[in-house]
Scaffold this active site. Sequence first.
Site, short mmCIF file in Angstrom:
data_model
loop_
_atom_site.label_atom_id
_atom_site.label_comp_id
_atom_site.label_asym_id
_atom_site.label_seq_id
_atom_site.Cartn_x
_atom_site.Cartn_y
_atom_site.Cartn_z
N SER A 115 -25.59 -41.36 43.63
CA SER A 115 -25.06 -42.56 44.28
C SER A 115 -23.74 -43.08 43.73
O SER A 115 -23.17 -44.01 44.32
CB SER A 115 -26.10 -43.69 44.23
OG SER A 115 -27.10 -43.49 45.20
N LYS A 118 -20.91 -43.44 46.14
CA LYS A 118 -20.65 -44.65 46.93
C LYS A 118 -19.34 -45.32 46.53
O LYS A 118 -18.76 -46.09 47.31
CB LYS A 118 -21.82 -45.61 46.81
CG LYS A 118 -23.11 -45.11 47.48
CD LYS A 118 -24.23 -46.12 47.33
CE LYS A 118 -25.46 -45.75 48.16
NZ LYS A 118 -26.22 -44.62 47.59
N SER A 172 -27.81 -49.98 45.91
CA SER A 172 -27.53 -48.58 46.24
C SER A 172 -28.12 -48.19 47.59
O SER A 172 -28.68 -47.11 47.77
CB SER A 172 -28.07 -47.65 45.14
OG SER A 172 -27.39 -46.42 45.15
#
Length: 413
Positions: A115, A118, A172
């Site tokens: 993640s 991102k 997230s």
Amino acid sequence: MRARVLAAAVAVLLSTGTAVPADAAPPAALAPGVTLPCPKLPTPAVTRPPRPVPPAAVPAQQRVGGEALATPGLVVPPGTPAPPPVTATSWLVADLDSGAVLGGCGPHEYATPASVQKLLLAATMLPKLDPKQVVTVTRADLDIEPGSSAVGLLEGGRYPVEIAWLGLLLQSGNEAANLLARLGAGSAQAGVREMNAEARRLGALQTHAVTPSGLDGPGQFTSAYDLALIARVCFANPTFLRYALTERVQIPAQPALRKPGFQIQNENLLIYEYPGALGGKTGFTDLARHTYVGAAERNGRRLVVTLLGAERRPVRAWEQGARLLDWGFSLPPDSSVGRLVEPGEVTADDAAPTPSAAPDARAPLAGRSSGGAPEWLGGAVVGGSAGLVGLLAALLALGRRRRRPRRRAVRWD
């Protein structure tokens, strides 16, 4: 004879616990081409999918930011304390403002991002989207891996774009990633294409996104160096800084769907526990393991740390990041082993810019020495456990050199 020399060196270090002077003579047998091992914490055995085969290394891309960064091992300024041992397979510490790279372990080694990808989505889409615009979530936005991280956005729900960003960075949310990619480019996959274009613009040439969220996909890779380039752009954006430091937010109720609102909290513990924290991003998949990006400010100096392939035991990823930030802040402000390139400075066709000279004009430790011993072996403080572990590992590696040929390959431990 070699074994007796190594044993004697170990005995002296253990008995005295003193620092090796920076100008100490290197071991005579340490040949050019050696890779200095990174200080590592022992980790428990874990069950994980087979790691994907990374793309073939491109030497010019591995030299982006400086020749010294083209190593699978440790690179730190000469004469500085050893960095703390961590479980991450690769990491990097850099100055957000000057762009100086203070040190790293395999900074250009391929790894999977989870993640922390991102952040690339934020770097790409944050400047394009109006945070006050109210948007509707579609079924396609909710098409994420079952059981993966999500904010709890509802199909047909209407939310300000700012809520989607907060859900992305605090919790997230993978559905928030799909939504923001779609809003910025027309579809999630079009958003991924724009993310890859942004990575190339930033000089993050080892980064290839397949999903907007960082959920694993074939051919998805990044590096600790690339993550620092991406994070630098994010932390230069005041809106991102505000989002990254938000501790909690209320997700609005959806009266039309008869669903109440609820509160989410920031999962990045650095902002609660580390003085001067600026925020960052956590990540985890079974394949990538724990990944982390964090930044902090101390005495007017802003540093960022990136980690890939870490385990949460014996030390959680954010705490490993905090230890590396402490190490970075302990170095003189002019320390450097390379630099973060500027957006637009390099392309895939021209991947090796000439790095600016280090402020102190000293040659940094490049994991492969041009001759003699790496200077870190003379400059590291070995009185502490981290320095001792690193030095002993280097000595033991030296002792094994004649018993087996050195293999130069990407480490996937």
